[in-house]
Design an enzyme around this catalytic site. Structure first.
Site, PDB file in Angstrom:
ATOM      1  N   ASP A  14       0.797  -1.339   0.098  1.00  0.00           N
ATOM      2  CA  ASP A  14      -0.085  -0.087  -0.044  1.00  0.00           C
ATOM      3  C   ASP A  14       0.785   1.375  -0.039  1.00  0.00           C
ATOM      4  O   ASP A  14       1.637   1.467   1.026  1.00  0.00           O
ATOM      5  CB  ASP A  14      -0.927  -0.055   1.191  1.00  0.00           C
TER       6      ASP A  14
ATOM      7  N   ASP B 276       0.033   3.848   2.669  1.00  0.00           N
ATOM      8  CA  ASP B 276       0.485   3.406   4.207  1.00  0.00           C
ATOM      9  C   ASP B 276       2.196   3.543   4.251  1.00  0.00           C
ATOM     10  O   ASP B 276       2.742   4.130   5.121  1.00  0.00           O
ATOM     11  CB  ASP B 276       0.187   2.075   4.220  1.00  0.00           C
TER      12      ASP B 276
HETATM   13  N1  URA Z   1      -2.712   0.879  -4.189  1.00  0.00           N
HETATM   14  C1  URA Z   1      -1.722   0.581  -3.472  1.00  0.00           C
HETATM   15  O1  URA Z   1      -1.162   1.389  -2.658  1.00  0.00           O
HETATM   16  N2  URA Z   1      -1.123  -0.549  -3.805  1.00  0.00           N
HETATM   17  C2  URA Z   1      -1.519  -1.298  -4.689  1.00  0.00           C
HETATM   18  O2  URA Z   1      -0.912  -2.394  -4.843  1.00  0.00           O
HETATM   19  C3  URA Z   1      -2.556  -0.985  -5.510  1.00  0.00           C
HETATM   20  C4  URA Z   1      -3.256   0.277  -5.144  1.00  0.00           C
END
Ligand code: URA
Length: 216
Positions: A208, A211
Site C-alpha cells: 500500500d 501506508d
Molecule cells: N494501491 C496501492 O497502494 N497499492 C496497490 O498495489 C494497489 C493500489
C-alpha cells in the site's frame, strides 16, 4: 522491455538507475524515510517526463554575451490534480518543477454499501478547462478511481488530450480498463506490473503506497 508497450503509455527510460530506485521502494525491508526519498526521486522523473510532452513555441532570447539563443518556451498553463490521499505524495515533486503551480484535489473512496468507488470531494482550479492537467496517483491498479477522477475532469471541460496521468506503477489490466474509457489520455509511468492479487494489489507491486509513504 520496450519503452512504449501501449499506445499513449509513456514509459520512463528503463535504465539501471531507475531499476535501482524501484528495487529500493519495492523492498518490504526499506524503512519509511528511504521509501519517501526514493519514491520522491521517481516522482520527480515522472513529472520531468510529463513536461517533455507539453507543446512549446520557438522563442529567441539575448544572452548575457549579447548573442541570440534560439530556444523554446512552454505554450499554455498547467495544473496538478491529486487523488487523495496517496496522490498528494506527488504534489511536492510537481511543485519542485513548476513554481507556483495550481493543484486541485479529488477524494474518491469506496462506498461502504455498494463497494464501488464514490466521489466524495473535488476542488479544482476554476479555469481548469484551459490548462494541461497532471493527474497524480502513484498506483494504477484496477483503474476505477482514476477513471472516476478523469470523468470529473472531463465534466469540467478538460479535453482528454490535455490530461497526463502520472503514476509510479500500473497494472496491465488497469491500463487496458482506463484506456478503454479514455484512449487519448497519456499515462506516464515507470513500471507496468503483470497482474493484481485478490485484494486488487499490484503484483509484484510494493504494497500500500499511502501506508508506506505516510504511516510509521
Ligand atoms: N494501491 C496501492 O497502494 N497499492 C496497490 O498495489 C494497489 C493500489
Amino acid at each position: 522491455m520496450s519503452t512504449e508497450p501501449f499506445k499513449n503509455v509513456i514509459m520512463l527510460p528503463q535504465t539501471n538507475q531507475l531499476t535501482g530506485l524501484y528495487t529500493i521502494i519495492r523492498d518490504q525491508n526499506t524503512k519509511r524515510s528511504d521509501f519517501i526519498f526514493y519514491a520522491d526521486r521517481i516522482i520527480r522523473l515522472l513529472v520531468e517526463e510529463g513536461l517533455n510532452h507539453l507543446p512549446v513555441q520557438p522563442t529567441t532570447v539575448e544572452t548575457s554575451t549579447n548573442q541570440k539563443f534560439e530556444g523554446v518556451s512552454f505554450l499554455g498553463k498547467i495544473c496538478g490534480v491529486s487523488i487523495v490521499r496517496a496522490g498528494e505524495s506527488m504534489e511536492q515533486g510537481l511543485r519542485e518543477c513548476c513554481r507556483s503551480v495550481r493543484i486541485g484535489k479529488i477524494l474518491i473512496q469506496r462506498d461502504e454499501e455498494t463497494a464501488q468507488p464514490k466521489l466524495f470531494f473535488e476542488k479544482l482550479p476554476e479555469d481548469i478547462a484551459e490548462r494541461y492537467v497532471f493527474l497524480l496517483d502513484p498506483m494504477l491498479a484496477t483503474g476505477g478511481s482514476a477513471a472516476m477522477a478523469t470523468e470529473v475532469l472531463i465534466k469540467r471541460g478538460v479535453k482528454q488530450e490535455r490530461i497526463f496521468f502520472l503514476n509510479l506503477i500500473c497494472s496491465k489490466e488497469g491500463v487496458d480498463y482506463y484506456h478503454s474509457k479514455f484512449p487519448d489520455v497519456k499515462i506516464v509511468t515507470g513500471a507496468v506490473d503483470p497482474c493484481l492479487d485478490e485484494n486488487k494489489y499490484l503484483i509484484p507491486g510494493l504494497g500500500d503506497f499511502g501506508d508506506r509513504y505516510y504511516c510509521l
